[in-house]
Design a protein around this motif. Structure first.
Motif, PDB file in Angstrom:
ATOM      1  N   THR A 126       0.828  -1.208   0.000  1.00  0.00           N
ATOM      2  CA  THR A 126       0.000   0.000   0.000  1.00  0.00           C
ATOM      3  C   THR A 126       0.857   1.250   0.000  1.00  0.00           C
ATOM      4  O   THR A 126       0.554   2.230  -0.701  1.00  0.00           O
ATOM      5  CB  THR A 126      -0.948  -0.013   1.207  1.00  0.00           C
ATOM      6  N   ALA A 127       1.925   1.233   0.788  1.00  0.00           N
ATOM      7  CA  ALA A 127       2.825   2.399   0.822  1.00  0.00           C
ATOM      8  C   ALA A 127       3.368   2.696  -0.568  1.00  0.00           C
ATOM      9  O   ALA A 127       3.438   3.855  -0.986  1.00  0.00           O
ATOM     10  CB  ALA A 127       3.962   2.155   1.814  1.00  0.00           C
ATOM     11  N   VAL A 128       3.751   1.661  -1.310  1.00  0.00           N
ATOM     12  CA  VAL A 128       4.250   1.862  -2.673  1.00  0.00           C
ATOM     13  C   VAL A 128       3.184   2.521  -3.540  1.00  0.00           C
ATOM     14  O   VAL A 128       3.448   3.501  -4.252  1.00  0.00           O
ATOM     15  CB  VAL A 128       4.694   0.518  -3.283  1.00  0.00           C
ATOM     16  N   LYS A 129       1.958   2.004  -3.485  1.00  0.00           N
ATOM     17  CA  LYS A 129       0.884   2.582  -4.291  1.00  0.00           C
ATOM     18  C   LYS A 129       0.619   4.040  -3.909  1.00  0.00           C
ATOM     19  O   LYS A 129       0.401   4.899  -4.772  1.00  0.00           O
ATOM     20  CB  LYS A 129      -0.393   1.764  -4.130  1.00  0.00           C
ATOM     21  N   LEU A 130       0.638   4.336  -2.609  1.00  0.00           N
ATOM     22  CA  LEU A 130       0.385   5.714  -2.174  1.00  0.00           C
ATOM     23  C   LEU A 130       1.512   6.647  -2.608  1.00  0.00           C
ATOM     24  O   LEU A 130       1.270   7.815  -2.938  1.00  0.00           O
ATOM     25  CB  LEU A 130       0.215   5.770  -0.655  1.00  0.00           C
ATOM     26  N   ILE A 131       2.737   6.143  -2.596  1.00  0.00           N
ATOM     27  CA  ILE A 131       3.871   6.951  -3.055  1.00  0.00           C
ATOM     28  C   ILE A 131       3.685   7.330  -4.519  1.00  0.00           C
ATOM     29  O   ILE A 131       3.877   8.493  -4.915  1.00  0.00           O
ATOM     30  CB  ILE A 131       5.193   6.178  -2.838  1.00  0.00           C
ATOM     31  N   GLY A 217      18.880  10.353 -10.972  1.00  0.00           N
ATOM     32  CA  GLY A 217      18.215  11.646 -11.132  1.00  0.00           C
ATOM     33  C   GLY A 217      17.277  11.896  -9.967  1.00  0.00           C
ATOM     34  O   GLY A 217      16.265  11.171  -9.845  1.00  0.00           O
ATOM     35  N   PRO A 218      17.581  12.857  -9.099  1.00  0.00           N
ATOM     36  CA  PRO A 218      16.731  13.094  -7.926  1.00  0.00           C
ATOM     37  C   PRO A 218      15.272  13.329  -8.266  1.00  0.00           C
ATOM     38  O   PRO A 218      14.381  12.996  -7.469  1.00  0.00           O
ATOM     39  CB  PRO A 218      17.358  14.338  -7.286  1.00  0.00           C
ATOM     40  N   GLU A 219      15.023  13.860  -9.454  1.00  0.00           N
ATOM     41  CA  GLU A 219      13.640  14.128  -9.865  1.00  0.00           C
ATOM     42  C   GLU A 219      12.864  12.837 -10.157  1.00  0.00           C
ATOM     43  O   GLU A 219      11.633  12.872 -10.319  1.00  0.00           O
ATOM     44  CB  GLU A 219      13.623  15.033 -11.102  1.00  0.00           C
ATOM     45  N   THR A 220      13.568  11.685 -10.192  1.00  0.00           N
ATOM     46  CA  THR A 220      12.906  10.402 -10.464  1.00  0.00           C
ATOM     47  C   THR A 220      12.782   9.522  -9.221  1.00  0.00           C
ATOM     48  O   THR A 220      12.134   8.475  -9.280  1.00  0.00           O
ATOM     49  CB  THR A 220      13.669   9.606 -11.537  1.00  0.00           C
ATOM     50  N   VAL A 221      13.416   9.917  -8.118  1.00  0.00           N
ATOM     51  CA  VAL A 221      13.435   9.069  -6.920  1.00  0.00           C
ATOM     52  C   VAL A 221      12.385   9.563  -5.932  1.00  0.00           C
ATOM     53  O   VAL A 221      12.420  10.710  -5.484  1.00  0.00           O
ATOM     54  CB  VAL A 221      14.829   9.055  -6.271  1.00  0.00           C
ATOM     55  N   ALA A 222      11.461   8.678  -5.572  1.00  0.00           N
ATOM     56  CA  ALA A 222      10.298   9.072  -4.777  1.00  0.00           C
ATOM     57  C   ALA A 222      10.429   8.759  -3.297  1.00  0.00           C
ATOM     58  O   ALA A 222       9.962   9.539  -2.455  1.00  0.00           O
ATOM     59  CB  ALA A 222       9.047   8.375  -5.317  1.00  0.00           C
ATOM     60  N   ALA A 223      11.020   7.609  -2.937  1.00  0.00           N
ATOM     61  CA  ALA A 223      10.947   7.167  -1.544  1.00  0.00           C
ATOM     62  C   ALA A 223      12.073   6.203  -1.213  1.00  0.00           C
ATOM     63  O   ALA A 223      12.705   5.608  -2.100  1.00  0.00           O
ATOM     64  CB  ALA A 223       9.596   6.510  -1.261  1.00  0.00           C
ATOM     65  N   PHE A 224      12.267   6.049   0.087  1.00  0.00           N
ATOM     66  CA  PHE A 224      13.277   5.140   0.650  1.00  0.00           C
ATOM     67  C   PHE A 224      12.589   4.323   1.736  1.00  0.00           C
ATOM     68  O   PHE A 224      11.879   4.873   2.581  1.00  0.00           O
ATOM     69  CB  PHE A 224      14.422   5.964   1.240  1.00  0.00           C
ATOM     70  N   PHE A 225      12.759   3.016   1.702  1.00  0.00           N
ATOM     71  CA  PHE A 225      12.210   2.106   2.714  1.00  0.00           C
ATOM     72  C   PHE A 225      13.339   1.583   3.596  1.00  0.00           C
ATOM     73  O   PHE A 225      14.400   1.209   3.090  1.00  0.00           O
ATOM     74  CB  PHE A 225      11.555   0.891   2.050  1.00  0.00           C
ATOM     75  N   ALA A 226      13.074   1.488   4.908  1.00  0.00           N
ATOM     76  CA  ALA A 226      14.070   0.886   5.797  1.00  0.00           C
ATOM     77  C   ALA A 226      13.406   0.339   7.053  1.00  0.00           C
ATOM     78  O   ALA A 226      12.499   0.954   7.604  1.00  0.00           O
ATOM     79  CB  ALA A 226      15.142   1.899   6.184  1.00  0.00           C
TER      80      ALA A 226
END
Length: 464
Positions: A126-131, A217-226
């Motif tokens: 769900t987190a991926v979809k919301l991102i 490309g920072p404009e293409t990176v949305a999120a980091f999971f940990a």
């Protein structure tokens, strides 16, 4: 132990009908199932009457053990009052509403809304979809890539298994999917350079993350999971200053942070959340497992107000927020989770973990001097014991030797259920464990290590 010599009727039926997860299916056809029929505190009991310390708390989840009557009664009460209702189209159930409020009140950083699902995998999916939904809504459709870490574990759905950084979770499943990237596993013992301090290694991890972001490309990176502690990857505890430095990189490039608290949440690390233990300030938090102490399937994703306001605006534009699960926020599961949270508070489970974890740490330290053990890693009441062929060079045993796996098998013979994840034997007992039980657990594991040493020497894998 009085283990059955032959497969029981239950085992034969199991082999005929049940596809076992995380199991060598070919081997299973010959060995059959170990059928567990009862539980008592930190122990489980099999059909032959053998009693075991459940050294992994089931699957890192049975925080209150296996016989908490209050949770049973909470389920019964809710089943009688309202056995099921959903949260679609403006509907809800009272326990679901109450649980959402309770989670927000104890969240480690301010959160705005709670979305319920049934497993940690679904919460992270769900987190991926919301991102993706969020970045489409704010006019950044190109900002979709998500970074996880090697040896991470975030689940087994298509998206969450892609985030997982373990090769067997990808092999022949055609994973990871496009747009999922992996950066360093922060394992100082394995990856630190000669003469490099923990802090210097943490800096290198952060620098490598930044380099990856810049390459993509920072404009293409949305999120980091940990995960605060990478438990399924071998109980990897982050090096000093790691999350401080990682978060600085994420903030610099406007990248969302999802904290996977599926295992670490609700007291395991000595705080209510692992995010508190390591100073993490996420935008989303996924929880499951100990949320209900494993008595009912339930998970949740908490999101901050920044993300929630965008969801509200976009659903108005589209006419609906079209995501959800039939059993998400199931009232029986929610009622059990509420009771589990009450027990955690009333028994001061966090305080209990802090009181007994030094004894646990002392026991793990004793195991660290064993000839087979290269490193032990511990945080609160979860520990990893890594096997090596040579302590000086840190050389691992060849995979075909199966020394750690053999130690896990011998642990069962000595009355402990646990298992090896690669070269690491993991321990994650129910959080209600007391000091005497900790001593018993450590002694039994010590005997299993001794058995593994004999095994390794007899087969020529270990000559020290």
């Amino acid at each position: 132990m009085n283990e059955p010599a032959h497969k029981s009727a239950l085992q034969l039926s199991d082999e005929a009908h049940l596809l076992h997860p995380y199991t060598n299916l070919s081997l299973h056809e010959s060995v059959g199932a170990h059928v567990i029929t009862g539980g008592d505190g930190i122990h489980v009991i099999d059909e032959a009457g053998n009693r075991y310390i459940e050294g992994l708390g089931g699957l890192f989840c049975a925080g209150l053990g296996f016989s908490e009557e209050r949770l049973v009664q909470a389920a019964i009460r809710q089943m009688r009052a309202m056995p099921f209702y959903h949260s679609f189209a403006h509907k809800s159930a009272a326990p679901t509403i109450e649980l959402a409020g309770k989670l927000l009140s104890i969240a480690p950083v301010p959160m705005s809304k709670v979305f319920f699902a049934n497993s940690g995998s679904e919460a992270n999916d769900t987190a991926v979809k919301l991102i993706w939904y969020y970045h489409n809504a704010i006019g950044k459709p190109q900002k979709k890539k998500i970074i996880s870490r090697l040896r991470a574990y975030h689940g087994v759905t298509v998206a969450s298994a892609s985030l997982t950084g373990l090769p067997l979770n990808h092999r022949d499943f055609d994973l990871p999917i496009q747009g999922i990237l992996h950066t360093d596993c922060p394992h100082y013992y394995r990856n630190g350079l000669p003469g490099e301090s923990e802090e210097e290694y943490a800096t290198r991890c952060a620098d490598n993350l930044e380099a990856l972001i810049l390459r993509e490309g920072p404009e293409t990176v949305a999120a980091f999971f940990a995960e605060p502690v990478m438990v399924s990857g071998g109980v990897i505890v982050p090096p000093k200053t790691y999350f401080e430095k990682i978060q600085a990189v994420l903030r610099n490039y406007d990248i969302l942070f999802v904290a996977d608290e599926v295992i670490c949440g609700f007291g395991r690390t000595g705080n209510m959340f692992g995010s508190q233990t390591f100073g993490i300030e996420p935008d989303m938090i996924s929880v499951a497992k100990q949320l209900s102490a494993a008595y009912m399937p339930i998970s949740a994703l908490m999101i901050n107000d920044r993300i929630h306001r965008v969801l509200v605006e976009q659903s108005a534009k589209l006419g609906s927020f079209s995501h959800g699960f039939t059993y998400g926020g199931h009232p029986v599961a929610a009622a059990v989770a509420l009771e589990a949270l009450k027990i955690y508070e009333e028994t001061d489970i966090v305080g209990h973990v802090r009181r007994v974890s030094p004894r646990f740490a002392e026991g793990i330290a004793r195991l660290a001097v064993h000839p087979l053990i290269g490193e032990t890693r511990i945080c609160g009441l979860v520990a990893g014991i890594e096997f090596v062929r040579d302590k000086t060079s840190r050389e691992n045993f060849p995979p075909e030797a199966g020394v750690a796996a053999f130690a896990g098998q011998r642990a069962r013979a000595h009355g402990v259920i646990t298992r090896a994840l690669g070269d690491t034997l993991s321990l994650c007992p129910a959080m209600i464990i007391d000091e005497a039980q900790i001593d018993d657990l450590i002694a039994r594991i010590g005997r299993a290590l001794d058995d593994a040493l004999v095994y390794a020497r007899e087969r020529g894998h270990f000559n020290s």
